[in-house]
Design a protein around this motif. Structure first.
Motif, PDB file in Angstrom:
ATOM      1  N   ARG A 195      87.765  29.038  50.110  1.00 27.42           N
ATOM      2  CA  ARG A 195      86.734  28.892  49.084  1.00 27.42           C
ATOM      3  C   ARG A 195      86.797  27.491  48.489  1.00 27.42           C
ATOM      4  N   PRO A 196      85.645  26.931  48.106  1.00 29.20           N
ATOM      5  CA  PRO A 196      85.642  25.587  47.522  1.00 29.20           C
ATOM      6  C   PRO A 196      86.399  25.555  46.202  1.00 29.20           C
ATOM      7  N   ARG A 197      87.118  24.493  45.949  1.00 32.48           N
ATOM      8  CA  ARG A 197      87.904  24.353  44.725  1.00 32.48           C
ATOM      9  C   ARG A 197      87.499  23.128  43.916  1.00 32.48           C
ATOM     10  N   SER A 198      86.567  22.364  44.421  1.00 38.86           N
ATOM     11  CA  SER A 198      86.217  21.133  43.726  1.00 38.86           C
ATOM     12  C   SER A 198      84.740  21.122  43.356  1.00 38.86           C
ATOM     13  N   SER A 199      84.384  20.143  42.581  1.00 41.95           N
ATOM     14  CA  SER A 199      82.992  19.945  42.201  1.00 41.95           C
ATOM     15  C   SER A 199      82.242  19.397  43.416  1.00 41.95           C
ATOM     16  N   PRO A 200      80.961  19.759  43.578  1.00 36.50           N
ATOM     17  CA  PRO A 200      80.208  19.212  44.715  1.00 36.50           C
ATOM     18  C   PRO A 200      80.037  17.705  44.565  1.00 36.50           C
ATOM     19  N   PRO A 201      79.828  17.019  45.678  1.00 32.14           N
ATOM     20  CA  PRO A 201      79.656  15.564  45.594  1.00 32.14           C
ATOM     21  C   PRO A 201      78.399  15.203  44.814  1.00 32.14           C
ATOM     22  N   SER A 202      78.485  14.150  44.015  1.00 34.98           N
ATOM     23  CA  SER A 202      77.290  13.701  43.286  1.00 34.98           C
ATOM     24  C   SER A 202      76.494  12.780  44.174  1.00 34.98           C
ATOM     25  N   GLU A 203      75.207  12.786  43.923  1.00 33.66           N
ATOM     26  CA  GLU A 203      74.316  12.003  44.780  1.00 33.66           C
ATOM     27  C   GLU A 203      73.826  10.797  44.053  1.00 33.66           C
TER      28      GLU A 203
END
Length: 110
Positions: free
Chosen positions: A102-110
């Motif tokens: 499962r993802p544990r980080s914030s999604p990349p910002s664009e």
């Protein structure tokens, strides 16, 4: 909770086998000690000096239950004085990529 006139940003995207939606506010942020409790039913932050509070403390608990019932998860990223970001992660409905962890980080910002 953000005060009137502050900016709310909504974004969405995908990362591997996961779809995400993020909601960011420019509110006061959430204390570190409170962050683990914001998704608990009936929990409300201490008095913010805003007068009578008519909130029941159910909104984020309901959101978490809905997200988790669809195989997803919700994450909170917050700093006092900087606002909060709530990220809803959902597994992609059709994909050839396995959901390895499962993802544990914030999604990349664009």
């Amino acid at each position: 909770m953000s005060t009137p006139g502050t900016r709310i940003t909504v974004a969405a995207g995908c990362s591997g086998a996961w779809l995400w939606t993020a909601v960011r506010d420019e509110g006061p942020g959430i204390l570190d000690d409170d962050q683990a409790r914001v998704f608990d039913r009936f929990w409300r932050a201490g008095d913010t000096g805003g007068g009578r509070d008519r909130h029941a403390g159910l909104g984020l608990a309901i959101v978490r239950q809905i997200v988790e019932s669809h195989g997803g998860q919700i994450r909170l990223f917050s700093r006092v004085g900087e606002g909060s970001t709530f990220v809803l992660w959902f597994p992609r409905p059709v994909t050839d990529t396995p959901t390895a962890g499962r993802p544990r980080s914030s999604p990349p910002s664009e």
